[in-house]
Design a protein around this motif. Structure first.
Motif, PDB file in Angstrom:
ATOM      1  N   GLY A 202       0.620  -1.188  -0.160  1.00 16.96           N
ATOM      2  CA  GLY A 202       0.052  -0.092   0.000  1.00 16.96           C
ATOM      3  C   GLY A 202       0.701   1.477   0.070  1.00 16.96           C
ATOM      4  N   ARG A 203       1.715   1.236   0.983  1.00 10.29           N
ATOM      5  CA  ARG A 203       2.441   2.699   1.101  1.00 10.29           C
ATOM      6  C   ARG A 203       3.343   2.851  -0.153  1.00 10.29           C
ATOM      7  NH1 ARG A 203       6.742   2.203   5.928  1.00 10.29           N
ATOM      8  NH2 ARG A 203       7.324   0.536   4.456  1.00 10.29           N
ATOM      9  N   LEU A 204       3.906   1.737  -0.719  1.00  7.76           N
ATOM     10  CA  LEU A 204       4.469   1.842  -1.854  1.00  7.76           C
ATOM     11  C   LEU A 204       3.718   2.115  -3.358  1.00  7.76           C
ATOM     12  CD1 LEU A 204       7.272   1.225  -3.646  1.00  7.76           C
ATOM     13  CD2 LEU A 204       6.541  -1.124  -3.750  1.00  7.76           C
ATOM     14  N   THR A 205       2.740   1.787  -3.336  1.00  6.05           N
ATOM     15  CA  THR A 205       2.160   1.894  -4.612  1.00  6.05           C
ATOM     16  C   THR A 205       1.432   3.467  -4.448  1.00  6.05           C
ATOM     17  OG1 THR A 205      -0.072   0.678  -3.513  1.00  6.05           O
ATOM     18  CG2 THR A 205       1.110  -0.293  -5.398  1.00  6.05           C
ATOM     19  N   GLU A 206       0.985   3.623  -3.342  1.00  7.34           N
ATOM     20  CA  GLU A 206       0.794   5.139  -2.964  1.00  7.34           C
ATOM     21  C   GLU A 206       1.619   6.101  -3.676  1.00  7.34           C
ATOM     22  OE1 GLU A 206      -0.126   7.271   0.895  1.00  7.34           O
ATOM     23  OE2 GLU A 206      -1.522   5.656   0.468  1.00  7.34           O
ATOM     24  N   PHE A 207       2.962   5.714  -3.259  1.00  7.41           N
ATOM     25  CA  PHE A 207       4.232   6.607  -3.440  1.00  7.41           C
ATOM     26  C   PHE A 207       4.240   6.476  -4.997  1.00  7.41           C
ATOM     27  CE2 PHE A 207       8.851   6.648  -4.565  1.00  7.41           C
ATOM     28  CZ  PHE A 207       8.897   8.045  -4.199  1.00  7.41           C
ATOM     29  N   LEU A 208       4.343   5.548  -5.501  1.00  6.67           N
ATOM     30  CA  LEU A 208       4.546   5.310  -7.054  1.00  6.67           C
ATOM     31  C   LEU A 208       3.515   6.093  -7.838  1.00  6.67           C
ATOM     32  CD1 LEU A 208       5.504   1.401  -7.469  1.00  6.67           C
ATOM     33  CD2 LEU A 208       7.114   3.450  -7.481  1.00  6.67           C
ATOM     34  N   ASP A 209       2.238   6.201  -7.392  1.00 11.42           N
ATOM     35  CA  ASP A 209       1.228   6.874  -7.993  1.00 11.42           C
ATOM     36  C   ASP A 209       1.656   8.315  -7.989  1.00 11.42           C
ATOM     37  OD1 ASP A 209      -0.988   6.777  -9.434  1.00 11.42           O
ATOM     38  OD2 ASP A 209      -2.590   6.557  -7.707  1.00 11.42           O
ATOM     39  N   ASP A 210       2.258   8.729  -6.918  1.00  7.52           N
ATOM     40  CA  ASP A 210       2.266  10.052  -6.563  1.00  7.52           C
ATOM     41  C   ASP A 210       3.430  10.472  -7.590  1.00  7.52           C
ATOM     42  OD1 ASP A 210       2.017  12.469  -5.132  1.00  7.52           O
ATOM     43  OD2 ASP A 210       3.939  12.023  -3.750  1.00  7.52           O
ATOM     44  N   ILE A 211       4.331   9.820  -7.723  1.00 10.55           N
ATOM     45  CA  ILE A 211       5.390  10.258  -8.756  1.00 10.55           C
ATOM     46  C   ILE A 211       5.300   9.958 -10.217  1.00 10.55           C
ATOM     47  CG2 ILE A 211       7.241  10.548  -6.717  1.00 10.55           C
ATOM     48  CD1 ILE A 211       8.459   7.826  -7.836  1.00 10.55           C
ATOM     49  N   GLY A 212       4.044   9.387 -10.500  1.00 13.40           N
ATOM     50  CA  GLY A 212       3.690   9.140 -11.926  1.00 13.40           C
ATOM     51  C   GLY A 212       4.317   7.801 -12.412  1.00 13.40           C
ATOM     52  N   VAL A 213       4.601   6.671 -11.494  1.00 10.68           N
ATOM     53  CA  VAL A 213       5.083   5.520 -12.071  1.00 10.68           C
ATOM     54  C   VAL A 213       3.871   4.723 -12.413  1.00 10.68           C
ATOM     55  CG1 VAL A 213       6.457   3.560 -11.698  1.00 10.68           C
ATOM     56  CG2 VAL A 213       7.222   5.802 -11.007  1.00 10.68           C
ATOM     57  N   LEU A 214       2.794   4.862 -11.886  1.00 12.52           N
ATOM     58  CA  LEU A 214       1.737   4.083 -12.040  1.00 12.52           C
ATOM     59  C   LEU A 214       0.524   4.800 -12.984  1.00 12.52           C
ATOM     60  CD1 LEU A 214       0.329   2.410  -8.537  1.00 12.52           C
ATOM     61  CD2 LEU A 214       1.842   1.627 -10.351  1.00 12.52           C
ATOM     62  N   ASN A 215       0.966   4.402 -14.290  1.00 10.48           N
ATOM     63  CA  ASN A 215      -0.194   4.930 -15.107  1.00 10.48           C
ATOM     64  C   ASN A 215      -0.635   3.671 -15.829  1.00 10.48           C
ATOM     65  OD1 ASN A 215       1.660   3.780 -16.936  1.00 10.48           O
ATOM     66  ND2 ASN A 215       2.088   5.422 -18.472  1.00 10.48           N
ATOM     67  N   GLY A 216      -1.351   3.862 -17.037  1.00  8.17           N
ATOM     68  CA  GLY A 216      -2.373   2.848 -17.764  1.00  8.17           C
ATOM     69  C   GLY A 216      -1.755   1.438 -17.558  1.00  8.17           C
ATOM     70  N   VAL A 217      -0.600   1.213 -18.439  1.00  8.22           N
ATOM     71  CA  VAL A 217      -0.122  -0.173 -18.656  1.00  8.22           C
ATOM     72  C   VAL A 217       0.450  -0.711 -17.188  1.00  8.22           C
ATOM     73  CG1 VAL A 217       1.576  -1.684 -19.975  1.00  8.22           C
ATOM     74  CG2 VAL A 217       0.913   0.543 -20.865  1.00  8.22           C
ATOM     75  N   SER A 218       1.175   0.119 -16.598  1.00  9.01           N
ATOM     76  CA  SER A 218       1.918  -0.154 -15.341  1.00  9.01           C
ATOM     77  C   SER A 218       0.764  -0.666 -14.318  1.00  9.01           C
ATOM     78  CB  SER A 218       2.989   0.609 -14.715  1.00  9.01           C
ATOM     79  OG  SER A 218       2.219   1.888 -14.457  1.00  9.01           O
ATOM     80  N   ARG A 219      -0.149   0.185 -14.238  1.00 14.32           N
ATOM     81  CA  ARG A 219      -1.322  -0.222 -13.424  1.00 14.32           C
ATOM     82  C   ARG A 219      -1.853  -1.461 -13.765  1.00 14.32           C
ATOM     83  NH1 ARG A 219      -4.195   3.005  -9.644  1.00 14.32           N
ATOM     84  NH2 ARG A 219      -2.932   5.038 -10.444  1.00 14.32           N
ATOM     85  N   ARG A 220      -2.153  -1.910 -14.907  1.00 12.47           N
ATOM     86  CA  ARG A 220      -2.801  -2.865 -15.129  1.00 12.47           C
ATOM     87  C   ARG A 220      -1.868  -4.075 -14.846  1.00 12.47           C
ATOM     88  NH1 ARG A 220      -4.706  -0.502 -19.572  1.00 12.47           N
ATOM     89  NH2 ARG A 220      -2.863  -1.011 -20.972  1.00 12.47           N
ATOM     90  N   LEU A 221      -0.567  -4.040 -15.041  1.00 14.33           N
ATOM     91  CA  LEU A 221       0.505  -5.049 -14.400  1.00 14.33           C
ATOM     92  C   LEU A 221       0.384  -5.105 -13.014  1.00 14.33           C
ATOM     93  CD1 LEU A 221       3.474  -3.864 -17.080  1.00 14.33           C
ATOM     94  CD2 LEU A 221       2.190  -6.368 -17.001  1.00 14.33           C
ATOM     95  N   TRP A 222       0.267  -4.071 -12.114  1.00 16.24           N
ATOM     96  CA  TRP A 222       0.487  -4.061 -10.835  1.00 16.24           C
ATOM     97  C   TRP A 222      -0.872  -4.911 -10.258  1.00 16.24           C
ATOM     98  CZ3 TRP A 222       3.212  -2.897  -6.479  1.00 16.24           C
ATOM     99  CH2 TRP A 222       4.644  -2.414  -6.768  1.00 16.24           C
ATOM    100  N   LYS A 223      -2.130  -4.579 -11.179  1.00 13.98           N
ATOM    101  CA  LYS A 223      -3.218  -5.204 -10.620  1.00 13.98           C
ATOM    102  C   LYS A 223      -3.153  -6.885 -10.867  1.00 13.98           C
ATOM    103  CE  LYS A 223      -6.462  -1.451 -10.673  1.00 13.98           C
ATOM    104  NZ  LYS A 223      -7.772  -0.881 -11.121  1.00 13.98           N
ATOM    105  N   SER A 224      -2.563  -7.198 -11.960  1.00 16.85           N
ATOM    106  CA  SER A 224      -2.499  -8.531 -12.244  1.00 16.85           C
ATOM    107  C   SER A 224      -1.644  -9.413 -11.235  1.00 16.85           C
ATOM    108  CB  SER A 224      -2.373  -8.693 -13.658  1.00 16.85           C
ATOM    109  OG  SER A 224      -0.811  -8.759 -13.944  1.00 16.85           O
ATOM    110  N   SER A 225      -0.546  -8.432 -10.713  1.00 22.64           N
ATOM    111  CA  SER A 225       0.347  -9.134  -9.817  1.00 22.64           C
ATOM    112  C   SER A 225      -0.526  -9.599  -8.584  1.00 22.64           C
ATOM    113  CB  SER A 225       1.410  -8.031  -9.497  1.00 22.64           C
ATOM    114  OG  SER A 225       1.165  -7.189  -8.588  1.00 22.64           O
ATOM    115  N   GLY A 226      -1.844  -8.594  -8.279  1.00 23.85           N
ATOM    116  CA  GLY A 226      -2.441  -8.968  -7.144  1.00 23.85           C
ATOM    117  C   GLY A 226      -2.059  -7.853  -6.078  1.00 23.85           C
ATOM    118  N   LEU A 227      -0.828  -7.131  -6.233  1.00 22.95           N
ATOM    119  CA  LEU A 227      -0.399  -6.373  -5.067  1.00 22.95           C
ATOM    120  C   LEU A 227      -1.432  -4.848  -5.199  1.00 22.95           C
ATOM    121  CD1 LEU A 227       3.298  -6.905  -5.626  1.00 22.95           C
ATOM    122  CD2 LEU A 227       1.942  -7.576  -3.771  1.00 22.95           C
ATOM    123  N   LEU A 228      -2.136  -4.782  -6.074  1.00 22.26           N
ATOM    124  CA  LEU A 228      -2.954  -3.426  -6.102  1.00 22.26           C
ATOM    125  C   LEU A 228      -4.382  -3.941  -6.515  1.00 22.26           C
ATOM    126  CD1 LEU A 228      -2.500  -0.263  -6.337  1.00 22.26           C
ATOM    127  CD2 LEU A 228      -2.472  -0.543  -8.780  1.00 22.26           C
TER     128      LEU A 228
END
Ligand code: FE2
Ligand code: FE2
Length: 309
Positions: free
Chosen positions: A282-308
């Motif tokens: 949680g803390r990490l994904t919030e940070f990554l989102d904040d600095i612009g690492v979690l966009n469309g493609v990467s967000r989908r990958l994160w979701k499929s990892s089950g971590l988001l």
């Protein structure tokens, strides 16, 4: 003559460098005050304590599954011992990768800067950690659990060619989720004293590593070229998938007398497990989102990892 935009860019670059040095100086000060030698700090000769866990039960992959409910207390505690060894093995794998990334990161930088001096301090921390984890695995009497060969070799390539922001994003992935678990482990009185000692030392020193990697990644996501930022998003999402797959080696189930396939399927279906992993990330994904690492493609990958979620 420099244009206004060039002057702005120069001022920004100087600002980033100054900020980088200030962060490193604070981390060096903190390292001087709070660093540990696990060989001396912990009592490695003390025998394991009867009735104490090697890992908190709620943090075990099978906790609260139908299989868990059928297991005896002894078998559950045995699973904890093996999962702790599996996580410590994963930790060593990560740390060895990280040491190489840090060495590559400083190769071209000013040798006398605080930023480089802190990277060297962190490498020294990770050397002690890996030795400490290896000692903990041996102490518990469970085997070393390697990640599957394919990921072992994939990381061999990545740690050799990854870009700076990609390296720091992967570092945070390796550090923050395990750190979240360790923060729950060291204060837990049900847990073996040696495991509490190991996780306490790791949490204290790791907080600085997380800070160093976060600040560098934040700067990189401002200053790196566009292609590098895009690559970071995708590679970080892919790393999250590999991380989630490798987190617990399924051999642990076989080694405590369970059916491997059934256990893996139940972990996958477990709502409790999903919640644990997502809280850990949680803390990490919030940070990554904040600095612009979690966009469309990467967000989908994160979701499929089950971590988001
Ligand atoms: Fe570490
Ligand atoms: Fe670390």
């Amino acid at each position: 003559m420099t244009t206004v935009t060039e002057r702005d860019a120069l001022r920004d670059a100087l600002g980033l460098l100054r900020d980088r040095e200030q962060v490193a100086e604070r981390l060096l000060e903190s390292s001087a005050k709070h660093s540990f030698d696990p060989d001396k700090e912990l009592d490695w000769d003390a025998p394991a304590e009867d009735g104490k866990w090697f890992w908190p039960p709620e943090l075990l992959s099978l906790y609260d599954t139908p299989l868990w409910r059928k297991m005896s207390e002894e078998q559950r505690m045995d699973l904890a011992r093996h999962e702790a060894a599996s996580l410590a093995s994963l930790g060593i794998w990560f740390e060895i990768i990280l040491m190489q990334l840090l060495v590559r990161h400083i190769y071209d930088k000013s040798l006398t800067s605080s930023h480089v001096r802190y990277a060297l301090t962190e490498i020294a921390d990770e050397c002690r950690h890996s030795m400490m984890f290896a000692r903990m695995i041996k102490k518990g009497g469970a085997p070393t659990y390697r990640v599957p060969r394919i990921y072992h070799n994939l990381a061999r390539v990545l740690k050799t060619v990854s870009t700076t922001p990609g390296s720091f994003a992967a570092t945070l992935l390796g550090e923050e989720i395990l750190d979240w678990m360790q923060r729950l482990t060291f204060p837990d009185e049900r847990v073996q004293t040696i495991v509490r000692g190991v996780t306490r030392i790791h949490v204290v020193e790791e907080a600085r590593h997380v800070r160093y990697a976060r600040e560098e990644l934040r700067r990189q996501m401002v200053s790196a070229p566009r292609w590098e930022r895009e690559l970071t998003r995708v590679s970080c999402g892919e790393a999250a998938r590999v991380f989630a797959t490798c987190f617990v080696n399924p051999q642990v189930y076989e080694n405590v007398g369970l059916d491997r396939r059934e256990a893996v399927a139940q972990v996958k279906a477990s709502g409790h497990r999903r919640e644990v992993m997502q809280s850990g990330a949680g803390r990490l994904t919030e940070f990554l989102d904040d600095i612009g690492v979690l966009n469309g493609v990467s967000r989908r990958l994160w979701k499929s990892s089950g971590l988001l979620a």
